[in-house]
Scaffold this motif. Structure first.
Motif, short mmCIF file in Angstrom:
data_model
loop_
_atom_site.label_atom_id
_atom_site.label_comp_id
_atom_site.label_asym_id
_atom_site.label_seq_id
_atom_site.Cartn_x
_atom_site.Cartn_y
_atom_site.Cartn_z
N ASP A 100 0.82 -1.21 0.00
CA ASP A 100 0.00 0.00 0.00
C ASP A 100 0.86 1.27 0.00
OD1 ASP A 100 -2.12 -1.71 0.23
OD2 ASP A 100 -2.56 -1.25 2.33
N VAL A 101 0.51 2.22 -0.86
CA VAL A 101 1.14 3.54 -0.83
C VAL A 101 0.28 4.42 0.06
CG1 VAL A 101 1.92 5.52 -2.17
CG2 VAL A 101 2.07 3.22 -3.15
N ASN A 102 0.75 4.64 1.29
CA ASN A 102 -0.04 5.34 2.30
C ASN A 102 0.02 6.85 2.19
OD1 ASN A 102 -0.83 2.90 3.58
ND2 ASN A 102 1.11 2.85 4.72
N PHE A 137 7.50 12.62 -3.35
CA PHE A 137 7.90 11.66 -2.33
C PHE A 137 6.73 10.70 -2.10
CE2 PHE A 137 10.48 15.32 -0.31
CZ PHE A 137 11.53 15.10 -1.18
N SER A 138 7.04 9.44 -1.85
CA SER A 138 6.01 8.47 -1.52
C SER A 138 6.48 7.57 -0.40
CB SER A 138 5.63 7.62 -2.75
OG SER A 138 6.71 6.82 -3.15
N GLY A 139 5.53 7.09 0.42
CA GLY A 139 5.83 6.17 1.51
C GLY A 139 4.85 5.03 1.51
N SER A 140 5.31 3.85 1.91
CA SER A 140 4.52 2.65 1.72
C SER A 140 4.68 1.68 2.89
CB SER A 140 4.94 1.95 0.42
OG SER A 140 4.43 0.65 0.31
N ASP A 141 3.80 0.68 2.90
CA ASP A 141 3.92 -0.39 3.87
C ASP A 141 5.08 -1.33 3.57
OD1 ASP A 141 1.96 0.25 5.70
OD2 ASP A 141 0.38 -0.85 4.68
N ASP A 142 5.81 -1.11 2.47
CA ASP A 142 7.03 -1.87 2.22
C ASP A 142 8.23 -1.26 2.93
OD1 ASP A 142 7.71 0.33 0.68
OD2 ASP A 142 7.53 -0.71 -1.24
N ASN A 143 7.94 -0.28 3.83
CA ASN A 143 8.94 0.35 4.72
C ASN A 143 9.84 1.37 4.02
OD1 ASN A 143 7.91 -1.85 6.10
ND2 ASN A 143 9.89 -2.81 6.50
N ILE A 153 5.39 2.93 6.41
CA ILE A 153 5.41 4.38 6.56
C ILE A 153 3.98 4.89 6.45
CG2 ILE A 153 6.19 6.55 5.52
CD1 ILE A 153 8.67 4.88 4.57
N THR A 154 3.56 5.69 7.42
CA THR A 154 2.18 6.18 7.46
C THR A 154 2.01 7.56 6.86
OG1 THR A 154 2.42 7.17 9.69
CG2 THR A 154 1.79 4.83 9.57
N PHE A 155 3.06 8.39 6.90
CA PHE A 155 2.93 9.75 6.38
C PHE A 155 4.29 10.35 6.09
CE2 PHE A 155 1.79 14.31 6.49
CZ PHE A 155 0.67 14.27 5.66
N ILE A 156 4.32 11.27 5.11
CA ILE A 156 5.53 12.00 4.75
C ILE A 156 5.19 13.48 4.65
CG2 ILE A 156 7.11 12.48 2.82
CD1 ILE A 156 7.20 9.54 2.22
N ASP A 157 6.08 14.32 5.16
CA ASP A 157 5.95 15.77 4.99
C ASP A 157 7.27 16.33 4.50
OD1 ASP A 157 4.56 18.28 5.18
OD2 ASP A 157 5.72 18.74 6.99
#
Length: 488
Positions: A255-257, A270-276, A318-322
């Motif tokens: 998942d891309v969270n 930037f992207s963050g995912s459940d693949d860490n 990863i749940t969020f990126i800023d």
């Protein structure tokens, strides 16, 4: 188409005016607590350190932060030679006055609050609830409800909202490939989907039978595109003028969270995912300083689906990126119960990362294993790690504090222990913990110019924290909200 309980803090860290003079130490020291020795630390100090001639107005040993009295005396005496405060001088004063008083109630609904954000200019505040309501508040007019939106075709919850750069349109997403756009600037207060107003549906699926949910959606800086992260491990780009999906990037393996733009140019994503993993994508063909990474043209994504680079360090999703907004630095919240600070110039080749995870653990209904709290990624590329808050049950969000009033010297985050945490970016120390809610604080937002922070929770409440706050005694009515077991 129409649009192509109360706060917890260390009182010893405050003077008689409740300005933060120091940092409250935590029981478990953050990795940043050794004082971050990196370019971002020096940039942060430059943004929030006063002019050298304002530091020694009164005799005695020079200490940081310089008191407000000394700063005002130096300004009136024109010690800096400018006759006024610079932006760094102003940040040095304002960043000491944290929004930790209160809270005062903004609103209370009978469903969990999932998203809540100030507009870029701070005039409006947007909050989205699981029950299908989105409310836009006019901050300057006493937090009156400017628009009350009842959403259409909602699946499970509002997962994300995004205001267009001109603040005329609002996009909202749920666990569906359909994103809706509503006219946020119209005179209609009650916006019932396709009854009192048209909520335009944008289909992000490429194939007719595609099914996925959208966790994160953002307008591009020019307002012509929407970028979304989804449960099919992809990043989707929707061209609003062409009214179709212009690009689908198979970005991750889970998942891309979260997705966000690196800076105002909109070229880097930037992207963050459940693949860490944190990944960086670009729509232009150029290289970063010293050739530390390659950035691919968008056309390469269609055939290769390759990122410009990868940042490793989180042990869980990863749940969020800023983004810091400068195209170099970002922070991320992870299910390994940490917030991490990154420099994209330290990214690695996309072919060099190992998968490190505990398949037996699920953050939605399990506590994080005690033995895992001391674990470290063997190839951690982050600059600093901040830990004390809790990232459980839902996709908790984190942010840099505002540049205008604080020089981005703080990091703040919601927490599943019903609190908001504020950390010093350079020292890593916890400078405040705001505790009031009866449920996880999934989102929170610091006003871009005022010392005001708003937190939203699964208890259905939206509250504001201020400095110094108004004279009234905080009063809140908090009805019980029916809980469900697992959320996103």
């Amino acid at each position: 188409m129409s649009y192509r309980r109360r706060f917890g803090k260390d009182n010893s860290a405050c003077d008689s005016g409740n300005a933060v003079e120091g940092s409250a130490s935590s029981e478990e020291a953050n990795e940043a607590s050794k004082s971050l020795d990196h370019e971002v630390a020096h940039l942060t100090k430059l943004r929030s350190r006063p002019h050298q001639h304002l530091r020694g107005v009164l005799p005695g040993k020079l200490r940081f932060p310089v008191s407000t009295l000394k700063m005002l005396m130096g300004r009136e005496g024109n010690y800096s030679g400018r006759g006024r405060f610079s932006s760094a001088d102003a940040c040095h004063v304002l960043s000491r006055y944290l929004p930790i008083n209160g809270p005062w109630g903004v609103d209370q609904l009978n469903s969990p609050a999932y998203v809540s954000q100030f507009s870029n200019d701070g005039l409006f505040f947007v909050a989205g609830f699981q029950g299908g309501h989105i409310r836009i508040y006019n901050v300057e007019k006493g937090w009156t409800v400017q628009k009350d939106i009842l959403t259409k075709s909602l699946r499970w919850t509002i997962t994300d909202t995004s205001l267009s750069p001109d603040q005329r349109f609002l996009a909202y997403a749920s666990m569906s490939p359909i994103v809706h756009i509503v006219n946020a600037g119209s005179s209609t207060t009650e916006s019932l989907a396709n009854i009192t107003e048209i909520h335009e549906a944008l289909d992000f699926s490429v194939d007719y039978d595609e099914e996925f949910g959208i966790f994160s959606v953002k307008f591009s800086t020019d307002g012509r595109e929407l970028v979304a992260g989804s449960s099919d491990a992809s990043i989707h780009v929707y061209d609003l003028q062409a009214n179709k999906v212009s690009l689908k990037i198979p970005a991750h393996t889970s998942d891309v969270n979260t997705v966000c733009f690196a800076d105002e140019t909109g070229h880097l994503i930037f992207s963050g995912s459940d693949d860490n993993l944190c990944k960086i994508f670009s729509d232009r063909n150029f290289s970063i300083i010293d050739m530390l990474l390659q950035v691919w043209d968008r056309r390469c994504f269609i055939t290769k689906g390759q990122a410009a680079g990868v940042l490793m360090g989180h042990l869980q999703g990863i749940t969020f990126i800023d983004s810091r907004g400068d195209g170099r630095y970002l922070i991320s919240n992870g299910k390994d119960q940490t917030t991490k600070l990154w420099d994209i110039r330290k990214m690695s080749s996309r072919n060099m990362y190992p998968r490190i995870t505990d398949c037996d653990w699920d953050y939605r209904w399990m506590e994080y294993p005690a033995h895992a709290r001391t674990s470290r990624h063997p190839l951690d590329q982050s600059l600093a790690t901040y830990r004390d808050h809790s990232v459980l049950r839902t996709l908790i969000r984190c942010y840099f504090s505002p540049a205008y009033s604080t020089g981005q010297k703080y990091i703040y985050t919601g927490s599943s222990d019903h609190s908001v945490y504020i950390y010093d970016l350079v020292t890593g120390a916890q400078v405040a913990k705001l505790f009031h809610h009866d449920g996880p604080v999934r989102d929170c937002s610091w006003h871009p110019t005022y010392p005001m922070l708003v937190s939203s929770s699964w208890d259905g409440s939206i509250v504001r924290w201020e400095f110094p706050g108004d004279d009234q005694v905080p009063t809140l009515v908090k009805p019980r909200v029916r809980r469900r077991r697992a959320f996103y």
